[in-house]
Design a protein around this motif. Structure first.
Motif, short mmCIF file in Angstrom:
data_model
loop_
_atom_site.label_atom_id
_atom_site.label_comp_id
_atom_site.label_asym_id
_atom_site.label_seq_id
_atom_site.Cartn_x
_atom_site.Cartn_y
_atom_site.Cartn_z
N TYR A 161 0.84 -1.19 0.00
CA TYR A 161 0.00 0.00 0.00
C TYR A 161 0.88 1.24 0.00
CZ TYR A 161 -4.07 2.90 0.96
OH TYR A 161 -5.07 3.83 0.87
N PRO A 162 0.63 2.20 -0.91
CA PRO A 162 1.44 3.42 -0.93
C PRO A 162 1.05 4.32 0.24
CG PRO A 162 -0.28 3.53 -2.59
CD PRO A 162 -0.38 2.17 -1.96
N GLY A 163 1.96 4.57 1.13
CA GLY A 163 1.65 5.38 2.30
C GLY A 163 1.15 4.53 3.45
N ASP A 164 0.51 5.16 4.39
CA ASP A 164 0.01 4.47 5.58
C ASP A 164 -1.39 3.94 5.32
OD1 ASP A 164 -0.67 3.53 8.09
OD2 ASP A 164 -0.82 5.53 9.00
N PRO A 165 -1.57 2.62 5.25
CA PRO A 165 -2.89 2.06 4.99
C PRO A 165 -3.80 2.05 6.21
CG PRO A 165 -1.34 0.29 5.28
CD PRO A 165 -0.55 1.59 5.36
N GLY A 166 -3.24 2.33 7.36
CA GLY A 166 -4.03 2.24 8.58
C GLY A 166 -4.19 0.79 9.00
N PRO A 167 -4.96 0.56 10.04
CA PRO A 167 -5.14 -0.82 10.52
C PRO A 167 -6.04 -1.63 9.59
CG PRO A 167 -6.50 0.69 11.77
CD PRO A 167 -5.66 1.53 10.86
N LEU A 168 -5.97 -2.94 9.71
CA LEU A 168 -6.82 -3.82 8.91
C LEU A 168 -8.29 -3.65 9.28
CD1 LEU A 168 -4.79 -7.16 8.96
CD2 LEU A 168 -5.01 -5.53 7.08
N GLY A 169 -9.13 -3.69 8.27
CA GLY A 169 -10.57 -3.64 8.49
C GLY A 169 -11.12 -2.24 8.53
N GLY A 170 -12.12 -1.97 7.68
CA GLY A 170 -12.76 -0.67 7.67
C GLY A 170 -14.27 -0.74 7.68
N GLU A 171 -14.81 -1.97 7.56
CA GLU A 171 -16.26 -2.15 7.57
C GLU A 171 -16.57 -3.50 8.21
OE1 GLU A 171 -17.74 -2.17 3.53
OE2 GLU A 171 -16.22 -3.58 2.88
N CYS A 172 -17.71 -3.53 8.89
CA CYS A 172 -18.09 -4.76 9.58
C CYS A 172 -19.59 -4.80 9.80
CB CYS A 172 -17.36 -4.89 10.91
SG CYS A 172 -17.82 -3.64 12.14
N ALA A 173 -20.02 -5.93 10.34
CA ALA A 173 -21.41 -6.09 10.78
C ALA A 173 -21.35 -6.76 12.15
CB ALA A 173 -22.19 -6.94 9.80
N ARG B 57 -28.80 -5.27 15.47
CA ARG B 57 -27.92 -5.78 14.40
C ARG B 57 -27.61 -4.61 13.47
NH1 ARG B 57 -28.60 -10.77 11.64
NH2 ARG B 57 -29.56 -9.52 10.01
N VAL B 58 -26.33 -4.29 13.29
CA VAL B 58 -25.95 -3.16 12.46
C VAL B 58 -24.76 -3.49 11.56
CG1 VAL B 58 -26.80 -1.41 14.09
CG2 VAL B 58 -24.42 -2.15 14.21
N MET B 59 -24.66 -2.76 10.45
CA MET B 59 -23.45 -2.74 9.63
C MET B 59 -22.79 -1.39 9.92
SD MET B 59 -25.09 -2.14 5.84
CE MET B 59 -26.59 -3.06 6.05
N ALA B 60 -21.47 -1.33 9.76
CA ALA B 60 -20.80 -0.10 10.17
C ALA B 60 -19.49 0.11 9.45
CB ALA B 60 -20.53 -0.15 11.67
N MET C 260 -31.07 -10.28 5.89
CA MET C 260 -29.66 -10.22 5.48
C MET C 260 -28.76 -10.81 6.56
SD MET C 260 -27.52 -6.83 4.29
CE MET C 260 -28.54 -6.56 2.85
N SER C 261 -27.77 -11.59 6.13
CA SER C 261 -26.80 -12.16 7.07
C SER C 261 -25.76 -11.12 7.46
CB SER C 261 -26.11 -13.38 6.44
OG SER C 261 -25.22 -12.95 5.42
N PHE C 262 -25.03 -11.40 8.53
CA PHE C 262 -23.93 -10.52 8.93
C PHE C 262 -22.87 -10.47 7.82
CE2 PHE C 262 -25.46 -11.58 13.28
CZ PHE C 262 -25.69 -10.29 13.73
N GLU C 263 -22.61 -11.62 7.20
CA GLU C 263 -21.59 -11.67 6.15
C GLU C 263 -21.99 -10.79 4.96
OE1 GLU C 263 -21.26 -15.15 8.78
OE2 GLU C 263 -22.95 -14.34 7.66
N GLU C 264 -23.25 -10.84 4.58
CA GLU C 264 -23.71 -9.98 3.48
C GLU C 264 -23.61 -8.51 3.87
OE1 GLU C 264 -27.09 -12.81 1.38
OE2 GLU C 264 -27.54 -11.88 3.31
N ALA C 265 -24.04 -8.19 5.06
CA ALA C 265 -24.04 -6.80 5.52
C ALA C 265 -22.64 -6.21 5.61
CB ALA C 265 -24.74 -6.70 6.87
N ALA C 266 -21.66 -7.03 5.94
CA ALA C 266 -20.29 -6.54 6.09
C ALA C 266 -19.68 -6.10 4.77
CB ALA C 266 -19.41 -7.61 6.74
N THR C 267 -20.30 -6.45 3.65
CA THR C 267 -19.76 -6.07 2.34
C THR C 267 -20.32 -4.76 1.83
OG1 THR C 267 -21.49 -7.16 1.03
CG2 THR C 267 -19.63 -8.52 1.73
#
Length: 173
Positions: free
Chosen positions: A28-40, A58-61, A85-92
């Protein structure tokens, strides 16, 4: 512990984005930050000044560093998950759809009967952009790199689908 305006989530699923892959590969060019930017996940704690959410929701975020069992994020960065919707679907959903919505509706002011060209439309962001454009009532022109992907886009209701490896789309748009 969530601060004012924040919620804590028990993470049930996390979206894996290209940024995360580049981060892991140290490309990644520069600082990519920590892993993960979206979840459910499920709301487990609520900070001061948070309304409209309850423990157990139940939320996506959008949430930084969400490759974890729990994460705190701004309550405004969450959205309820439909019961079907499943958690897996929502996380996308969060990053692709917020990016598409921001680009097309907020910056582009896309409205009904306007035309929009979406390149690489069969990828995550492209599919989100198609849906945002269709909801706005716009006429979608899309490109994809192979016949199978182009057939998939037509099945989504996109009438004008062209080869992304050719400049022929320029004559149609």
């Amino acid at each position: 512990t969530p601060g004012p305006g924040e919620v804590e989530l028990r993470v049930e699923a996390t979206g894996l984005n290209f940024r995360d892959v580049l981060n892991i590969l140290d490309l990644y060019p520069g600082d990519p930050g920590p892993l993960g930017g979206e979840c459910a996940g499920i709301v487990t704690a609520i900070g001061a000044d948070v309304t409209g959410l309850a423990i157990g929701d139940r939320v996506m975020a959008l949430a930084p560093a969400c490759f974890a069992s729990h994460v705190c994020t701004y309550a405004g960065w969450t959205a309820p998950i439909p019961t079907s919707m499943s958690f897996e679907e929502a996380a996308t959903i969060p990053i692709a759809f917020l990016t598409a919505d921001y680009a097309l509706r907020r910056l582009g002011h896309l409205k009904a009967h306007q035309r929009v060209l979406i390149h690489a439309a069969s990828g995550g962001l492209g599919l989100a952009a198609i849906q945002v454009a269709q909801l706005a009532g716009a006429e979608v022109f899309a490109t994809a790199g192979n016949p199978r992907k182009r057939a998939f886009l037509r099945a989504m209701g996109v009438v004008e689908v062209m080869d992304s490896r050719s400049l022929d789309f320029a004559r149609k748009v």
